[in-house]
Design a protein around this motif. Structure first.
Motif, PDB file in Angstrom:
ATOM      1  N   ALA A 256      40.649 -86.000  12.184  1.00 38.13           N
ATOM      2  CA  ALA A 256      40.835 -85.920  13.632  1.00 38.13           C
ATOM      3  C   ALA A 256      41.814 -86.983  14.083  1.00 38.13           C
ATOM      4  O   ALA A 256      42.068 -87.964  13.369  1.00 38.13           O
ATOM      5  CB  ALA A 256      39.500 -86.092  14.353  1.00 38.13           C
ATOM      6  N   ALA A 257      42.351 -86.796  15.281  1.00 36.13           N
ATOM      7  CA  ALA A 257      43.269 -87.783  15.859  1.00 36.13           C
ATOM      8  C   ALA A 257      43.172 -87.737  17.370  1.00 36.13           C
ATOM      9  O   ALA A 257      42.926 -86.675  17.960  1.00 36.13           O
ATOM     10  CB  ALA A 257      44.711 -87.518  15.412  1.00 36.13           C
ATOM     11  N   ALA A 258      43.373 -88.889  17.998  1.00 36.31           N
ATOM     12  CA  ALA A 258      43.483 -88.992  19.447  1.00 36.31           C
ATOM     13  C   ALA A 258      44.820 -89.634  19.768  1.00 36.31           C
ATOM     14  O   ALA A 258      45.145 -90.702  19.234  1.00 36.31           O
ATOM     15  CB  ALA A 258      42.341 -89.824  20.021  1.00 36.31           C
ATOM     16  N   LEU A 259      45.601 -88.985  20.620  1.00 37.85           N
ATOM     17  CA  LEU A 259      46.950 -89.432  20.945  1.00 37.85           C
ATOM     18  C   LEU A 259      46.992 -89.827  22.420  1.00 37.85           C
ATOM     19  O   LEU A 259      46.555 -89.059  23.290  1.00 37.85           O
ATOM     20  CB  LEU A 259      47.970 -88.322  20.693  1.00 37.85           C
ATOM     21  CG  LEU A 259      48.191 -87.827  19.265  1.00 37.85           C
ATOM     22  CD1 LEU A 259      47.004 -87.011  18.737  1.00 37.85           C
ATOM     23  CD2 LEU A 259      49.448 -86.973  19.199  1.00 37.85           C
ATOM     24  N   HIS A 260      47.543 -91.014  22.702  1.00 37.03           N
ATOM     25  CA  HIS A 260      47.534 -91.545  24.061  1.00 37.03           C
ATOM     26  C   HIS A 260      48.945 -91.925  24.487  1.00 37.03           C
ATOM     27  O   HIS A 260      49.662 -92.605  23.752  1.00 37.03           O
ATOM     28  CB  HIS A 260      46.648 -92.787  24.152  1.00 37.03           C
ATOM     29  CG  HIS A 260      45.370 -92.670  23.373  1.00 37.03           C
ATOM     30  ND1 HIS A 260      44.319 -91.907  23.784  1.00 37.03           N
ATOM     31  CD2 HIS A 260      45.003 -93.208  22.193  1.00 37.03           C
ATOM     32  CE1 HIS A 260      43.335 -91.992  22.894  1.00 37.03           C
ATOM     33  NE2 HIS A 260      43.740 -92.773  21.922  1.00 37.03           N
ATOM     34  N   LEU A 261      49.320 -91.511  25.701  1.00 34.36           N
ATOM     35  CA  LEU A 261      50.614 -91.868  26.276  1.00 34.36           C
ATOM     36  C   LEU A 261      50.511 -91.858  27.786  1.00 34.36           C
ATOM     37  O   LEU A 261      50.129 -90.846  28.382  1.00 34.36           O
ATOM     38  CB  LEU A 261      51.707 -90.884  25.818  1.00 34.36           C
ATOM     39  CG  LEU A 261      53.084 -91.043  26.494  1.00 34.36           C
ATOM     40  CD1 LEU A 261      53.680 -92.414  26.208  1.00 34.36           C
ATOM     41  CD2 LEU A 261      54.032 -89.933  26.047  1.00 34.36           C
TER      42      LEU A 261
END
Length: 293
Positions: A256-261
């Motif tokens: 899994a991955a969580a991407l933040h911008l």
């Protein structure tokens, strides 16, 4: 090398040059901490001996144990973008020290936190709740994930332009869960690079070797600032990162991955958001920075 117990009497702090570990262990912690200290004592010298090779794109297999973990974690990823074994150094060190601990002691749960890149050990029936942050430079918990012994996750890593390492992209932070810390580390680096708006005037980039001459990126442009972006631009950058993260999930490289911008978050995989960071007595590793869990 420096080694000391933290004030709570439950966690060990190991530091040598740029490597800074916070370690926790439940079970025969005395034996585990002794093994961690012994193994850690030579890690930096071993890496320094092969540093020229490790700073090159993935090529011949290195000799050292930690170096081989770095090399294996980045094999096959060079087709997706520029990467060297150094992309997996923090996770590989955490993984190596964890293996030394579990080989020497019976443990129910343990973690090795190398500046936010974390190796976990979970005996059957145990779990960790982990907390996720979206800004390593300004940590605040935004979500949780429960990692149970039956899950194929023993590694957590975070990368982004606001972190301690250079990034080619504009992600504030990308957190990855994977089977091993070394894999999570390498994948987080590449996903964070993929979150990008090439040539955008709001993004400040400088050659990496202008900041740190002895780095593995050479003169490649690394992100040093991200100005205001509109919603469509944020979405486009995150879309690029999500597409790459989904590819890695599909290949079985990550879970899994969580991407933040810029205050926006995208998740890939089913584990994120599953957990309870407020459970009494649970240790909650905070991802994305060097703060101890």
């Amino acid at each position: 090398m420096a080694a000391r117990m933290l004030a709570d009497g439950r966690r060990l702090h190991l530091q040598d040059g740029p490597i800074d570990l916070i370690i926790g262990a439940e079970g025969d912690s005395a034996s585990a901490f002794a093994a961690a200290t012994s193994r850690f004592a030579s890690v930096l010298d071993e890496l320094a001996a092969e540093l020229p090779l490790l700073r090159q794109p993935v090529g011949p297999e290195p000799r050292g144990s930690v170096a081989r973990r770095m090399w294996r974690a980045t094999l096959g990823l060079n087709a997706a973008g520029f990467i060297t074994p150094m992309a997996a150094v923090a996770g590989s060190v955490a993984e190596e020290v964890m293996d030394a601990m579990t080989s020497a002691a019976g443990l129910s749960r343990a973690f090795v936190n190398n500046g936010g890149d974390i190796a976990l050990h979970l005996a059957p029936g145990t779990a960790y709740d982990i907390g996720l942050v979206d800004r390593p430079d300004r940590p605040s918990l935004f979500s949780t994930a429960r990692i149970a012994a039956g899950d194929r996750v023993r590694g957590i890593a975070t990368s982004g332009w606001r972190g301690r390492s250079f990034s080619l992209g504009i992600a504030d932070a990308v957190t990855v869960l994977a089977e091993r810390a070394s894999l999570a580390d390498a994948a987080a680096t590449l996903i964070a690079n993929a979150v990008d708006l090439p040539g955008h005037p709001a993004v400040t980039r400088v050659p990496a070797d202008d900041i740190q001459p002895d780095n593995d990126l050479g003169a490649r442009l690394v992100t040093r600032g991200v100005g205001p972006l509109n919603r469509n631009e944020i979405a486009a950058a995150l879309d690029a990162g999500v597409a790459f993260a989904e590819r890695l999930v599909g290949e079985g490289r990550i879970t899994a991955a969580a991407l933040h911008l810029a205050g926006e978050t995208r998740t890939v995989g089913a584990m994120l958001g599953r957990g309870d960071a407020g459970r009494e007595g649970e240790k909650v590793p905070r991802l994305g920075g060097g703060d101890p869990p």
